[in-house]
Design a protein around this motif. Sequence first.
Motif, PDB file in Angstrom:
ATOM      1  N   CYS A 130       0.848  -1.209   0.000  1.00 51.39           N
ATOM      2  CA  CYS A 130       0.000   0.000   0.000  1.00 51.39           C
ATOM      3  C   CYS A 130       0.877   1.251   0.000  1.00 51.39           C
ATOM      4  O   CYS A 130       0.548   2.245  -0.645  1.00 51.39           O
ATOM      5  N   LEU A 136      -4.400   0.224  -5.340  1.00 47.56           N
ATOM      6  CA  LEU A 136      -4.889   0.415  -3.970  1.00 47.56           C
ATOM      7  C   LEU A 136      -6.252  -0.256  -3.768  1.00 47.56           C
ATOM      8  O   LEU A 136      -6.533  -0.828  -2.726  1.00 47.56           O
ATOM      9  N   PHE A 194      -6.724  -2.832  -0.845  1.00 48.53           N
ATOM     10  CA  PHE A 194      -7.643  -2.559   0.273  1.00 48.53           C
ATOM     11  C   PHE A 194      -8.755  -3.612   0.356  1.00 48.53           C
ATOM     12  O   PHE A 194      -9.230  -3.932   1.438  1.00 48.53           O
ATOM     13  N   LEU A 222      -3.960   2.234  10.141  1.00 52.74           N
ATOM     14  CA  LEU A 222      -4.976   2.217   9.072  1.00 52.74           C
ATOM     15  C   LEU A 222      -6.191   3.065   9.468  1.00 52.74           C
ATOM     16  O   LEU A 222      -6.842   3.677   8.623  1.00 52.74           O
ATOM     17  N   LEU A 268      -8.595   6.990  -2.374  1.00 50.21           N
ATOM     18  CA  LEU A 268      -9.590   6.002  -1.949  1.00 50.21           C
ATOM     19  C   LEU A 268     -10.918   6.659  -1.592  1.00 50.21           C
ATOM     20  O   LEU A 268     -11.867   5.981  -1.230  1.00 50.21           O
ATOM     21  N   LEU A 296     -12.109   2.353   2.071  1.00 48.46           N
ATOM     22  CA  LEU A 296     -11.492   2.895   3.271  1.00 48.46           C
ATOM     23  C   LEU A 296     -12.473   2.844   4.450  1.00 48.46           C
ATOM     24  O   LEU A 296     -12.117   2.440   5.564  1.00 48.46           O
ATOM     25  N   LEU A 332     -12.987  -0.779   5.603  1.00 46.53           N
ATOM     26  CA  LEU A 332     -11.840  -1.290   6.362  1.00 46.53           C
ATOM     27  C   LEU A 332     -11.854  -0.715   7.783  1.00 46.53           C
ATOM     28  O   LEU A 332     -11.697  -1.441   8.767  1.00 46.53           O
TER      29      LEU A 332
END
Length: 975
Positions: A199, A209, A213, A249, A257, A268, A271
Amino acid sequence: MELSDANLQTLTEYLKKTLDPDPAIRRPAEKFLESVEGSQNYPLLLLTLLEKSQENVIKVCASVTFKNYIKRNWRIVGILVEDEPNKICESDRIAIKANIVPLMLSSPEQIQKQLSDAISIIGREDFPQKWPDLLTEMVNRFQSGDFHVINGVLRTAHSLFKRYRHEFKSNELWTEIKLVLDAFALPLTNLFKATIELCSTHANDASALKVLFSSLILIAKLFYSLNFQDLPEFFEDNMETWMTNFHSLLTLDNKLLQTDDEEEAGLLELLKSQICDNAALYAQKYDEEFQPYLPRFVTAIWNLLVTTGQEVKYDLLVSNAIQFLASVCERPHYKHLFEDQNTLTSICEKVIVPNMEFRAADEEAFEDNSEEYIRRDLEGSDIDTRRRAACDLVRGLCKFFEGPVTGIFSGYVNSMLQEYAKNPSVNWKHKDAAIYLVTSLASKAQTQKHGITQANELVNLTEFFVNHIQPDLKSASVNEFPVLKADGIKYIMIFRNQVPKEQLLVSIPLLINHLQAESIVVHTYAAHALERLFTMRGTNNTTLITAAEMAPFVEVLLTNLFKALTLPGSSENEYIMKAIMRSFSLLQESIIPYIPSVITQLTQKLLAVSKNPSKPHFNHYMFESICLSIRITCKANPDAVGSFEEALFMVFTEILQNDVQEFIPYVFQVMSLLLEMHKNEIPSSYMALFPHLLQPVLWERTGNIPPLVRLLQAYLERGANTIASAAADKIPGLLGVFQKLIASKANDHQGFYLLNSIIEHMPPESVDQYRKQIFILLFQRLQNSKTTKFIKSFLVFINLYCVKYGALALQEIFDSIQPKMFGMVLEKIIIPEIQKVSGQVEKKICAVGITKILTECPPMMDTEYTKLWTPLLQALIGLFELPEDDTIPDEEHFIDIEDTPGYQTAFSQLAFAGKKEHDPVGQMVNNPRIHLAQSLHKLSTACPGRVPSMLSTSLNAEALQYLQGYLQAASVTLL
């Protein structure tokens, strides 16, 4: 089916047809696929198609068909004797397992998802014992460096391991998790670290990405599943790696993102949401080990909450972040983090209040997607909504800081209500938030069945109800401020146990009035609230609201409920139909004057939905309402049964002819109820249907079996003589059904229900020629697979036979099959197993039958059977006096009747079509103990001296004492 091009072509054609909107084309194609799915190579043909077909539509269709086929047929149910063959042969199973992982990994994502699900279904059954190399095969793919492949593996692992989140603890489960951890934890951690490094390397490459992700989200989900049951040693040792990376993160922001879409959560957000879940899991379950990391997570998540916008795409993230705070503030360990008044005020101000606001997106859902809105709001599937999370946080904070929190919020509630009062039409959302705040503050514990069961003492619920809720519901227009109306109705529903009964009675006409509201949410809530109020219990377990109190509203209630079903968007509204059912149940005979119009509307609705049944709950309550109409009316006027048959039979015929699978079990139950209402012979309309009920195809579907058996029992109870005289050629068919049922461990009890009705009601001469064959079939089944359930049913049957035909007839039929068989049955089955019989009526039948064997069967007194006389009497006294023996052998614990696979509509029992318990010996014997004493007295009169001497030599003292008690109670002595 061979793996040939011709078969692939045929399969392609039929798969295409299953996508056709026209049922005349679609249904036969579905039937064809159903008919060939038991053939060898069928699954391999599907896999070949999804690999090689040129048409994407066929690939996708084959993958979905394959997954559903695996779902229905992979599990081998260990309970079947001969009725449910294993539909997938061993060679196909081996071939599927050998090919499916590489095929899944090389397929496009849409198909990969279907195959991944299929792997997890197979894994659920076969992993690890029958599929030991699955893990190795998956872990090896991590080395490929191809993230399409890696994500395929991660997705499959996720669907395979996510069950660890809700399985009960067991040694077997722990062994499996240990095996998975040994093989998977280290490669997963290495993959996690490598992905995070990638990443950074690709920080400016948007497409890379996205893939990375996606992997991180799956890795975070796997972390949750593998850590759920207990904290594994490996993860404890590597906590630094995982938590430091999770924390970074959480605080990461990358413009590439971010999405422009306001609705759909981006990678994002997804996650970060999962990381909040992971942190909450550790904070709740492993607080000691997690302590060093907790403060930085609290800070990061707090910052996240304060800086995240109100857009819908952030809902999951915000609700998970709030849930993290809620789980932390409930733990005594972390109490100190929240003690400061400024902290509490700031949480209330910056997190709770903003997330309770009714947003434009909520308003849109309320108006345009009401079904989803209702599901979230009423049924608690709003786990991921901001409001639900904020509500949970209020509850969590109230655990230690109820006083200060209530104080802070009371101020907010008052200022919101003042804002609303200034200009209601503009500021109505302020009142909505105030009601929500009061609700979340006041409710400490809640259940679906009873509403709020524990309330905050500091909130005056009745006062708030009278001052702020009732005025909205009393306003002249039911369509003004629909959101506030829905809030008010929901308030009544939630606090129905706290608001005094007189206020509920004032609310009932208001709720009935709101059934006419145009808003789907408002009239649905009104129906649901009425249904909940009608189920409340008062003293003496009667309903809190009585039929007498409802008398002034009966007509308007029924009119408005049925009218509500005609409102746009509510033609199959399950809440309205449930309220109709509950109203009938509460009002009982008060509804009789309205039945003609009601049953017409119900049959029209039934006809309309039978064309395409799509709402199972709605359909269930509709049939319940039909049953209630029949019961209530026919209780007052038994002759009315004919008018119901007239109204319903046309629709029923259509449902049976069109084979509407979902409705057939219901139709049989309603028909049984109607037929049982007849006092005399069976009407000819029923006799015309009788041969059709014996068709094997109907008995193939497990959902049909219980209602069909009951319907046949009703035929036998009401019309055994008609069957014997006018349909004697159908008796073999009837016995064929019994033979099929008796062969299945899942349905053998249903076979006995049918057999018992045949023995009890059919004229003896009509079944004479079949009797011996019946017993032979039962003995074959006993030899092949003897289960406790079968033994219990068998005991009731032989005793019923004995009651009906006499003990001598029972002894003769046994001994005609094989010499001395009668003694073997007594010694090996009746005496040792009788204690297992359960149920009052069943025990009574057995008691009367055994009494007959003891006292009306001459061979028991003067042959080699005599030695069994006292043990049999001892067993009978045991049946009367000892507790029931409910032990079940280990290997039978997993007989689960619902596990029969296949395209089945499960059987749904209609509560209001219930069958009265029938006692075949009720007329003859009232008290079986007294009956035993009288029968022994009669026997001792016939052969004086014999009975007392048999008793004194071998009956144990305790049993003798009980027997003396029976003799005294019956005022008889033994000679």
